[in-house]
Design a protein around this motif. Structure first.
Motif, PDB file in Angstrom:
ATOM      1  N   VAL A 193      13.555 -10.476 -16.735  1.00  0.00           N
ATOM      2  CA  VAL A 193      14.461  -9.725 -17.658  1.00  0.00           C
ATOM      3  C   VAL A 193      14.599 -10.610 -18.995  1.00  0.00           C
ATOM      4  CG1 VAL A 193      16.347  -8.577 -18.438  1.00  0.00           C
ATOM      5  CG2 VAL A 193      15.614  -8.581 -16.145  1.00  0.00           C
ATOM      6  N   LYS A 194      14.274 -10.336 -20.345  1.00  0.00           N
ATOM      7  CA  LYS A 194      14.616 -10.892 -21.455  1.00  0.00           C
ATOM      8  C   LYS A 194      15.704 -10.526 -22.020  1.00  0.00           C
ATOM      9  CE  LYS A 194       9.746 -11.443 -23.204  1.00  0.00           C
ATOM     10  NZ  LYS A 194       8.844 -11.333 -24.249  1.00  0.00           N
ATOM     11  N   ILE A 195      16.444 -11.518 -22.437  1.00  0.00           N
ATOM     12  CA  ILE A 195      17.895 -11.258 -23.241  1.00  0.00           C
ATOM     13  C   ILE A 195      17.640 -11.696 -24.583  1.00  0.00           C
ATOM     14  CG2 ILE A 195      20.304 -11.911 -23.460  1.00  0.00           C
ATOM     15  CD1 ILE A 195      20.275 -12.558 -20.615  1.00  0.00           C
ATOM     16  N   LYS A 196      17.898 -10.738 -25.855  1.00  0.00           N
ATOM     17  CA  LYS A 196      17.397 -11.251 -27.045  1.00  0.00           C
ATOM     18  C   LYS A 196      18.841 -10.625 -28.069  1.00  0.00           C
ATOM     19  CE  LYS A 196      12.552 -11.433 -27.241  1.00  0.00           C
ATOM     20  NZ  LYS A 196      11.555 -11.072 -28.075  1.00  0.00           N
ATOM     21  N   LEU A 197      18.670 -11.003 -29.257  1.00  0.00           N
ATOM     22  CA  LEU A 197      19.788 -10.601 -30.064  1.00  0.00           C
ATOM     23  C   LEU A 197      19.131  -9.415 -30.845  1.00  0.00           C
ATOM     24  CD1 LEU A 197      22.611 -11.332 -30.882  1.00  0.00           C
ATOM     25  CD2 LEU A 197      21.325 -12.877 -32.741  1.00  0.00           C
ATOM     26  N   LYS A 198      19.960  -8.434 -31.294  1.00  0.00           N
ATOM     27  CA  LYS A 198      19.675  -7.155 -31.937  1.00  0.00           C
ATOM     28  C   LYS A 198      19.182  -7.444 -33.221  1.00  0.00           C
ATOM     29  CE  LYS A 198      22.511  -3.831 -29.435  1.00  0.00           C
ATOM     30  NZ  LYS A 198      23.631  -2.658 -29.744  1.00  0.00           N
ATOM     31  N   ASP A 199      19.855  -8.211 -33.719  1.00  0.00           N
ATOM     32  CA  ASP A 199      19.518  -8.468 -35.437  1.00  0.00           C
ATOM     33  C   ASP A 199      18.399  -9.262 -35.503  1.00  0.00           C
ATOM     34  OD1 ASP A 199      21.919  -7.192 -35.814  1.00  0.00           O
ATOM     35  OD2 ASP A 199      23.283  -8.715 -36.141  1.00  0.00           O
ATOM     36  N   ARG A 200      17.899  -9.981 -34.711  1.00  0.00           N
ATOM     37  CA  ARG A 200      16.792 -10.719 -34.723  1.00  0.00           C
ATOM     38  C   ARG A 200      15.517 -10.048 -34.621  1.00  0.00           C
ATOM     39  NH1 ARG A 200      16.212 -16.696 -33.697  1.00  0.00           N
ATOM     40  NH2 ARG A 200      13.907 -17.077 -33.164  1.00  0.00           N
ATOM     41  N   GLU A 201      15.333  -8.698 -33.837  1.00  0.00           N
ATOM     42  CA  GLU A 201      14.298  -7.806 -33.720  1.00  0.00           C
ATOM     43  C   GLU A 201      14.264  -6.661 -34.532  1.00  0.00           C
ATOM     44  OE1 GLU A 201      11.846  -9.114 -31.754  1.00  0.00           O
ATOM     45  OE2 GLU A 201      12.955 -11.088 -31.391  1.00  0.00           O
ATOM     46  N   GLN A 202      13.339  -6.292 -35.346  1.00  0.00           N
ATOM     47  CA  GLN A 202      13.307  -5.163 -35.827  1.00  0.00           C
ATOM     48  C   GLN A 202      13.477  -3.818 -35.168  1.00  0.00           C
ATOM     49  OE1 GLN A 202      10.277  -5.648 -38.943  1.00  0.00           O
ATOM     50  NE2 GLN A 202      11.264  -7.334 -40.105  1.00  0.00           N
ATOM     51  N   ASN A 203      12.622  -3.887 -34.049  1.00  0.00           N
ATOM     52  CA  ASN A 203      12.330  -2.730 -33.477  1.00  0.00           C
ATOM     53  C   ASN A 203      13.127  -2.636 -32.222  1.00  0.00           C
ATOM     54  OD1 ASN A 203      11.228  -4.935 -31.986  1.00  0.00           O
ATOM     55  ND2 ASN A 203       9.193  -3.791 -31.268  1.00  0.00           N
ATOM     56  N   TYR A 204      14.435  -3.424 -32.233  1.00  0.00           N
ATOM     57  CA  TYR A 204      15.248  -3.250 -30.807  1.00  0.00           C
ATOM     58  C   TYR A 204      15.709  -1.775 -30.582  1.00  0.00           C
ATOM     59  CZ  TYR A 204      19.434  -2.540 -33.560  1.00  0.00           C
ATOM     60  OH  TYR A 204      20.344  -2.106 -34.403  1.00  0.00           O
ATOM     61  N   LYS A 205      15.781  -1.105 -31.617  1.00  0.00           N
ATOM     62  CA  LYS A 205      16.245   0.434 -31.252  1.00  0.00           C
ATOM     63  C   LYS A 205      15.308   1.304 -30.203  1.00  0.00           C
ATOM     64  CE  LYS A 205      19.256   1.034 -35.308  1.00  0.00           C
ATOM     65  NZ  LYS A 205      19.232   1.566 -36.493  1.00  0.00           N
ATOM     66  N   ASN A 206      13.986   0.769 -30.178  1.00  0.00           N
ATOM     67  CA  ASN A 206      13.238   1.613 -29.572  1.00  0.00           C
ATOM     68  C   ASN A 206      12.732   0.830 -28.026  1.00  0.00           C
ATOM     69  OD1 ASN A 206      12.445   3.479 -31.440  1.00  0.00           O
ATOM     70  ND2 ASN A 206      11.258   2.119 -32.713  1.00  0.00           N
ATOM     71  N   ALA A 207      13.369  -0.398 -28.026  1.00  0.00           N
ATOM     72  CA  ALA A 207      13.184  -1.119 -26.728  1.00  0.00           C
ATOM     73  C   ALA A 207      13.526  -0.611 -25.603  1.00  0.00           C
ATOM     74  CB  ALA A 207      13.845  -2.686 -26.956  1.00  0.00           C
ATOM     75  N   LYS A 208      12.833  -0.355 -24.526  1.00  0.00           N
ATOM     76  CA  LYS A 208      13.236   0.233 -23.026  1.00  0.00           C
ATOM     77  C   LYS A 208      13.747  -0.811 -22.405  1.00  0.00           C
ATOM     78  CE  LYS A 208       9.971   4.140 -23.595  1.00  0.00           C
ATOM     79  NZ  LYS A 208       8.712   4.511 -23.000  1.00  0.00           N
ATOM     80  N   TYR A 209      13.530  -2.013 -22.466  1.00  0.00           N
ATOM     81  CA  TYR A 209      13.680  -3.128 -21.387  1.00  0.00           C
ATOM     82  C   TYR A 209      14.368  -4.014 -22.090  1.00  0.00           C
ATOM     83  CZ  TYR A 209       9.777  -0.382 -19.773  1.00  0.00           C
ATOM     84  OH  TYR A 209       8.914   0.818 -19.534  1.00  0.00           O
ATOM     85  N   GLY A 210      14.755  -4.950 -20.837  1.00  0.00           N
ATOM     86  CA  GLY A 210      15.820  -6.070 -21.566  1.00  0.00           C
ATOM     87  C   GLY A 210      17.109  -5.860 -21.798  1.00  0.00           C
ATOM     88  N   ILE A 211      17.806  -6.833 -22.154  1.00  0.00           N
ATOM     89  CA  ILE A 211      19.297  -6.707 -22.640  1.00  0.00           C
ATOM     90  C   ILE A 211      19.157  -7.077 -24.227  1.00  0.00           C
ATOM     91  CG2 ILE A 211      21.468  -7.913 -22.089  1.00  0.00           C
ATOM     92  CD1 ILE A 211      20.539  -8.540 -19.300  1.00  0.00           C
ATOM     93  N   TRP A 212      20.129  -6.534 -24.722  1.00  0.00           N
ATOM     94  CA  TRP A 212      20.201  -6.528 -26.177  1.00  0.00           C
ATOM     95  C   TRP A 212      21.531  -6.839 -26.634  1.00  0.00           C
ATOM     96  CZ3 TRP A 212      15.657  -6.909 -28.862  1.00  0.00           C
ATOM     97  CH2 TRP A 212      14.591  -6.260 -28.113  1.00  0.00           C
ATOM     98  N   LEU A 213      21.542  -7.970 -27.189  1.00  0.00           N
ATOM     99  CA  LEU A 213      23.231  -8.618 -27.682  1.00  0.00           C
ATOM    100  C   LEU A 213      23.439  -8.016 -29.176  1.00  0.00           C
ATOM    101  CD1 LEU A 213      22.903 -12.382 -26.416  1.00  0.00           C
ATOM    102  CD2 LEU A 213      23.593 -10.488 -25.010  1.00  0.00           C
TER     103      LEU A 213
END
Length: 213
Positions: A193-213
């Motif tokens: 499982v990846k944990i990432k920050l929303k604001d760092r990734e441009q396409n986070y809204k379409n991400a199905k996997y991982g955890i978004w802070l």
């Protein structure tokens, strides 16, 4: 550094398909640097690194690999992140893109794909082995080779504290969370499982996997 392209090889690429509900405690976590997934290959006296097969870049004879050679590691294939500077910010990642063949590139080892003919090393086994290797790298004051920071995580509160410190406050790309029995395989696995920050990734809204802070 010697660098060339050759896509005539086949190394497994694990796709992290876990979400928050797939984490099992205790688990293992390691720091995700902002760089390039790299396989360090040691076969007898030959040592080189390659990135994902679809890119096909081979690298030989650069300082990070020379430090690796000095460890006299067993023949095998080791998982690492190739990065520029601290591997922390987007600017560091762009630095990697501008300096793909620089001797200043660094390697942070975070996994083992193959050793002694085995390809089924679990996260627990990798953690124990890399703990020893981390001490060795630090004792030799390596400049270019290191072990990516890793932790044995007891519970969700401890994991949230790590995410807050390293992702939110220090600005690293993320964390990779692994079940104790997670193995690097070719294809999808919910045990990573990846944990990432929303604001760092441009396409986070379409991400199905991982955890978004």
């Amino acid at each position: 550094m010697i660098s060339y392209f050759n896509k005539n090889y086949n190394l497994p690429v694990c796709k992290f398909r876990g979400t928050k509900s797939d984490i099992r405690f205790p688990c293992y976590a390691s720091l995700k640097l902002d760089g390039e997934l790299t396989y360090i290959v040691k076969k007898e006296e030959k040592v080189f690194s390659v990135n994902k097969p679809k890119y096909g870049r081979w690298r030989l004879e650069y300082p990070a690999l020379e430090e690796f050679k000095s460890l006299n590691m067993p023949d095998g294939i080791y998982l690492a992140e190739l990065y520029w500077n601290e591997g922390r910010t987007k600017e560091d990642f762009y630095g990697l893109l501008r300096n793909k063949t620089s001797d200043e590139l660094k390697l942070a080892i975070w996994g083992i794909l193959q050793q002694y003919g085995r390809t089924d090393f679990t996260a627990r086994e990798v953690y124990n082995y890399l703990t020893y290797l981390d001490d060795e790298c630090k004792s030799r004051n390596f400049k270019y080779l290191s072990v990516a920071p890793q932790w044995l995580v007891a519970d969700r509160e401890e994991l949230e504290e790590l995410a807050e410190e390293y992702i939110v406050r220090k600005g690293f790309e993320g964390l990779v969370v692994k079940r104790e029995d997670a193995v690097w395989i070719d294809g999808a696995s919910i045990k990573w499982v990846k944990i990432k920050l929303k604001d760092r990734e441009q396409n986070y809204k379409n991400a199905k996997y991982g955890i978004w802070l």
